[in-house]
Design a protein around this motif. Structure first.
Motif, PDB file in Angstrom:
ATOM      1  N   ARG A   1      75.411  57.851 -94.188  1.00 63.07           N
ATOM      2  CA  ARG A   1      73.991  57.698 -93.839  1.00 63.07           C
ATOM      3  C   ARG A   1      73.775  56.672 -92.729  1.00 63.07           C
ATOM      4  O   ARG A   1      72.635  56.403 -92.361  1.00 63.07           O
ATOM      5  N   ALA A   2      74.878  56.130 -92.217  1.00 61.35           N
ATOM      6  CA  ALA A   2      74.788  54.998 -91.285  1.00 61.35           C
ATOM      7  C   ALA A   2      74.083  55.339 -89.975  1.00 61.35           C
ATOM      8  O   ALA A   2      73.573  54.443 -89.296  1.00 61.35           O
ATOM      9  N   HIS A   3      74.044  56.602 -89.611  1.00 62.45           N
ATOM     10  CA  HIS A   3      73.433  56.972 -88.330  1.00 62.45           C
ATOM     11  C   HIS A   3      72.117  57.732 -88.510  1.00 62.45           C
ATOM     12  O   HIS A   3      71.604  58.333 -87.557  1.00 62.45           O
ATOM     13  N   ALA A   4      71.584  57.703 -89.703  1.00 59.25           N
ATOM     14  CA  ALA A   4      70.303  58.388 -89.943  1.00 59.25           C
ATOM     15  C   ALA A   4      69.217  57.755 -89.080  1.00 59.25           C
ATOM     16  O   ALA A   4      69.219  56.550 -88.829  1.00 59.25           O
ATOM     17  N   LYS A   5      68.272  58.586 -88.616  1.00 58.96           N
ATOM     18  CA  LYS A   5      67.165  58.104 -87.785  1.00 58.96           C
ATOM     19  C   LYS A   5      65.859  58.171 -88.585  1.00 58.96           C
ATOM     20  O   LYS A   5      65.776  58.869 -89.588  1.00 58.96           O
ATOM     21  N   GLU A   6      64.857  57.452 -88.069  1.00 58.88           N
ATOM     22  CA  GLU A   6      63.563  57.482 -88.764  1.00 58.88           C
ATOM     23  C   GLU A   6      62.968  58.888 -88.780  1.00 58.88           C
ATOM     24  O   GLU A   6      62.381  59.321 -89.759  1.00 58.88           O
ATOM     25  N   VAL A   7      63.109  59.571 -87.656  1.00 62.77           N
ATOM     26  CA  VAL A   7      62.648  60.955 -87.572  1.00 62.77           C
ATOM     27  C   VAL A   7      63.756  61.753 -86.917  1.00 62.77           C
ATOM     28  O   VAL A   7      64.251  61.363 -85.851  1.00 62.77           O
TER      29      VAL A   7
ATOM     30  N   CYS B   1      75.708  64.699-102.643  1.00 61.65           N
ATOM     31  CA  CYS B   1      75.472  65.968-103.329  1.00 61.65           C
ATOM     32  C   CYS B   1      75.232  67.108-102.349  1.00 61.65           C
ATOM     33  O   CYS B   1      75.156  68.261-102.741  1.00 61.65           O
ATOM     34  N   GLY B   2      75.109  66.793-101.053  1.00 60.62           N
ATOM     35  CA  GLY B   2      74.916  67.847-100.066  1.00 60.62           C
ATOM     36  C   GLY B   2      73.485  67.978 -99.597  1.00 60.62           C
ATOM     37  O   GLY B   2      73.158  68.882 -98.838  1.00 60.62           O
ATOM     38  N   LEU B   3      72.609  67.069-100.017  1.00 62.48           N
ATOM     39  CA  LEU B   3      71.214  67.140 -99.580  1.00 62.48           C
ATOM     40  C   LEU B   3      71.021  66.464 -98.232  1.00 62.48           C
ATOM     41  O   LEU B   3      70.188  66.873 -97.442  1.00 62.48           O
ATOM     42  N   HIS B   4      71.798  65.423 -97.980  1.00 62.27           N
ATOM     43  CA  HIS B   4      71.606  64.643 -96.758  1.00 62.27           C
ATOM     44  C   HIS B   4      72.749  64.801 -95.773  1.00 62.27           C
ATOM     45  O   HIS B   4      72.582  64.570 -94.595  1.00 62.27           O
ATOM     46  N   VAL B   5      73.894  65.163 -96.239  1.00 62.01           N
ATOM     47  CA  VAL B   5      75.033  65.486 -95.363  1.00 62.01           C
ATOM     48  C   VAL B   5      75.779  66.615 -96.038  1.00 62.01           C
ATOM     49  O   VAL B   5      75.648  66.841 -97.234  1.00 62.01           O
ATOM     50  N   ASP B   6      76.582  67.323 -95.248  1.00 61.07           N
ATOM     51  CA  ASP B   6      77.402  68.369 -95.849  1.00 61.07           C
ATOM     52  C   ASP B   6      78.385  67.729 -96.805  1.00 61.07           C
ATOM     53  O   ASP B   6      78.974  66.698 -96.513  1.00 61.07           O
ATOM     54  N   GLN B   7      78.529  68.324 -97.962  1.00 60.98           N
ATOM     55  CA  GLN B   7      79.482  67.782 -98.917  1.00 60.98           C
ATOM     56  C   GLN B   7      80.878  68.312 -98.629  1.00 60.98           C
ATOM     57  O   GLN B   7      81.029  69.323 -97.961  1.00 60.98           O
TER      58      GLN B   7
ATOM     59  N   VAL C   1      64.981  53.888 -93.364  1.00 60.80           N
ATOM     60  CA  VAL C   1      66.381  53.865 -92.886  1.00 60.80           C
ATOM     61  C   VAL C   1      66.873  52.471 -92.543  1.00 60.80           C
ATOM     62  O   VAL C   1      68.031  52.147 -92.773  1.00 60.80           O
ATOM     63  N   ALA C   2      65.991  51.642 -91.991  1.00 62.31           N
ATOM     64  CA  ALA C   2      66.434  50.318 -91.531  1.00 62.31           C
ATOM     65  C   ALA C   2      66.259  49.235 -92.594  1.00 62.31           C
ATOM     66  O   ALA C   2      66.589  48.081 -92.361  1.00 62.31           O
ATOM     67  N   TRP C   3      65.746  49.603 -93.752  1.00 62.15           N
ATOM     68  CA  TRP C   3      65.505  48.602 -94.798  1.00 62.15           C
ATOM     69  C   TRP C   3      66.818  48.172 -95.447  1.00 62.15           C
ATOM     70  O   TRP C   3      67.727  48.976 -95.648  1.00 62.15           O
ATOM     71  N   SER C   4      66.879  46.901 -95.815  1.00 58.07           N
ATOM     72  CA  SER C   4      68.016  46.393 -96.578  1.00 58.07           C
ATOM     73  C   SER C   4      67.695  46.510 -98.071  1.00 58.07           C
ATOM     74  O   SER C   4      66.539  46.732 -98.459  1.00 58.07           O
ATOM     75  N   ASP C   5      68.733  46.339 -98.867  1.00 59.88           N
ATOM     76  CA  ASP C   5      68.530  46.315-100.314  1.00 59.88           C
ATOM     77  C   ASP C   5      67.516  45.231-100.698  1.00 59.88           C
ATOM     78  O   ASP C   5      66.631  45.430-101.534  1.00 59.88           O
ATOM     79  N   LYS C   6      67.635  44.091-100.002  1.00 63.34           N
ATOM     80  CA  LYS C   6      66.719  42.977-100.282  1.00 63.34           C
ATOM     81  C   LYS C   6      65.274  43.358 -99.947  1.00 63.34           C
ATOM     82  O   LYS C   6      64.342  43.023-100.680  1.00 63.34           O
TER      83      LYS C   6
ATOM     84  N   THR D   1      62.355  61.506 -96.952  1.00 66.79           N
ATOM     85  CA  THR D   1      63.369  61.034 -97.893  1.00 66.79           C
ATOM     86  C   THR D   1      63.439  59.505 -97.831  1.00 66.79           C
ATOM     87  O   THR D   1      62.946  58.882 -96.893  1.00 66.79           O
ATOM     88  N   ALA D   2      64.093  58.933 -98.820  1.00 67.48           N
ATOM     89  CA  ALA D   2      64.175  57.462 -98.908  1.00 67.48           C
ATOM     90  C   ALA D   2      65.573  56.951 -98.576  1.00 67.48           C
ATOM     91  O   ALA D   2      65.929  55.850 -98.985  1.00 67.48           O
ATOM     92  N   ILE D   3      66.344  57.737 -97.829  1.00 65.91           N
ATOM     93  CA  ILE D   3      67.707  57.265 -97.536  1.00 65.91           C
ATOM     94  C   ILE D   3      67.654  56.032 -96.624  1.00 65.91           C
ATOM     95  O   ILE D   3      66.734  55.860 -95.827  1.00 65.91           O
ATOM     96  N   ARG D   4      68.664  55.174 -96.795  1.00 62.74           N
ATOM     97  CA  ARG D   4      68.798  53.969 -95.964  1.00 62.74           C
ATOM     98  C   ARG D   4      70.183  53.957 -95.323  1.00 62.74           C
ATOM     99  O   ARG D   4      71.157  54.389 -95.932  1.00 62.74           O
ATOM    100  N   ARG D   5      70.243  53.424 -94.102  1.00 61.13           N
ATOM    101  CA  ARG D   5      71.517  53.443 -93.374  1.00 61.13           C
ATOM    102  C   ARG D   5      72.609  52.681 -94.103  1.00 61.13           C
ATOM    103  O   ARG D   5      73.769  53.049 -94.077  1.00 61.13           O
ATOM    104  N   GLU D   6      72.237  51.602 -94.752  1.00 61.08           N
ATOM    105  CA  GLU D   6      73.289  50.760 -95.341  1.00 61.08           C
ATOM    106  C   GLU D   6      73.801  51.308 -96.683  1.00 61.08           C
ATOM    107  O   GLU D   6      74.716  50.751 -97.265  1.00 61.08           O
ATOM    108  N   GLN D   7      73.243  52.428 -97.141  1.00 60.44           N
ATOM    109  CA  GLN D   7      73.676  52.963 -98.433  1.00 60.44           C
ATOM    110  C   GLN D   7      75.100  53.510 -98.396  1.00 60.44           C
ATOM    111  O   GLN D   7      75.815  53.448 -99.391  1.00 60.44           O
ATOM    112  N   SER D   8      75.498  54.103 -97.270  1.00 60.52           N
ATOM    113  CA  SER D   8      76.843  54.677 -97.193  1.00 60.52           C
ATOM    114  C   SER D   8      77.173  54.975 -95.742  1.00 60.52           C
ATOM    115  O   SER D   8      76.286  55.037 -94.890  1.00 60.52           O
ATOM    116  N   LYS D   9      78.431  55.174 -95.470  1.00 57.57           N
ATOM    117  CA  LYS D   9      78.824  55.477 -94.085  1.00 57.57           C
ATOM    118  C   LYS D   9      78.287  56.842 -93.657  1.00 57.57           C
ATOM    119  O   LYS D   9      78.037  57.066 -92.482  1.00 57.57           O
TER     120      LYS D   9
END
Ligand code: SF4
Length: 215
Positions: free
Chosen positions: A125-131, A203-209, A146-151, A115-123
């Motif tokens: 997702r803040a603790h997501a790991k690379e694997v 939407c419930g794909l990456h965390v429980d909604q 996960v560690a990428w910034s918007d920039k 997946t392409a989630i990034r930690r800084e996208q939302s709280k």
């Protein structure tokens, strides 16, 4: 990370894309390196026309096939079963029917998904790991950005001329379904345009909604 994952889980790994800018970066990276990955998107059948157009452009540009994963019911069937415009009344149920169930069905048979989630996208997702182990779907989840910034993301897009959704230039940093996504103003949370006016943020794909959104 992508190359490692493609080799480690060869033939049993799939990359999820909703055609957000981060997804386009990952497809670009994987396709340019000819990594053996399968690609899929959850087609809720209520995506933006710009998203459907980008889907075609990405396939043409990178010579890949992005598999269409559909809900069990068409929109008409869903309306007959649950009533019209379920997304406006019970968005979590709508997401379960049009995203979570199809994803659960699709991921069976795979050992890992990207997946392409990034930690800084939302709280959330803040603790997501690379694997990480994805207990919800019972497989390994690989999140190379996960560690990428918007920039970082936009630098990559500009450096490698990656196609992206024109809605990103019109105030839509996060793009989901047509009925549940609105533009955000300067200074607003990037995901505040998703399910605006409710407490639902995922939407419930990456965390429980949440059990149900509150109008
Ligand atoms: S984002 Fe909206 S329309 Fe799309 S599946 Fe969820 S509730 Fe339904």
């Amino acid at each position: 990370m992508l190359a490692w994952a493609a080799q480690q889980y060869a033939g049993r790994i799939t990359l999820a894309t909703s055609f957000g800018v981060e997804d386009c970066v990952l497809i670009s990276m994987a396709a340019e390196r000819k990594l053996q990955l399968e690609y899929f998107t959850l087609d809720t059948q209520v995506l933006f026309p710009e998203t459907y157009d980008l889907w075609k452009r990405i396939e043409q540009r990178y010579g890949v096939k992005v598999r269409q994963v559909l809900p069990q019911q068409t929109l008409a069937e869903q309306a007959a079963t649950h009533g019209d415009a379920l997304w406006a009344r019970e968005p979590s149920r709508c997401c379960n029917l049009r995203k979570v169930e199809p994803l659960t069905r699709h991921l069976k048979g795979y050992r890992a998904w990207v997946t392409a989630i990034r930690r800084e996208q939302s709280k959330d997702r803040a603790h997501a790991k690379e694997v990480e182990h994805d207990a919800r779907f019972g497989l390994v989840k690989v999140n190379p950005l996960v560690a990428w910034s918007d920039k970082d993301v936009w630098r990559y897009v500009n450096d490698f001329d990656v196609p992206y959704n024109p809605l990103h230039d019109r105030g839509y940093p996060s793009i989901g379904c047509l009925h549940c996504t609105s533009a955000v103003k300067a200074g607003e949370d990037p995901r505040s345009g998703r399910w605006r006016g409710t407490e639902k943020t995922e939407c419930g794909l990456h965390v429980d909604q949440p059990a149900e959104s509150k109008p």
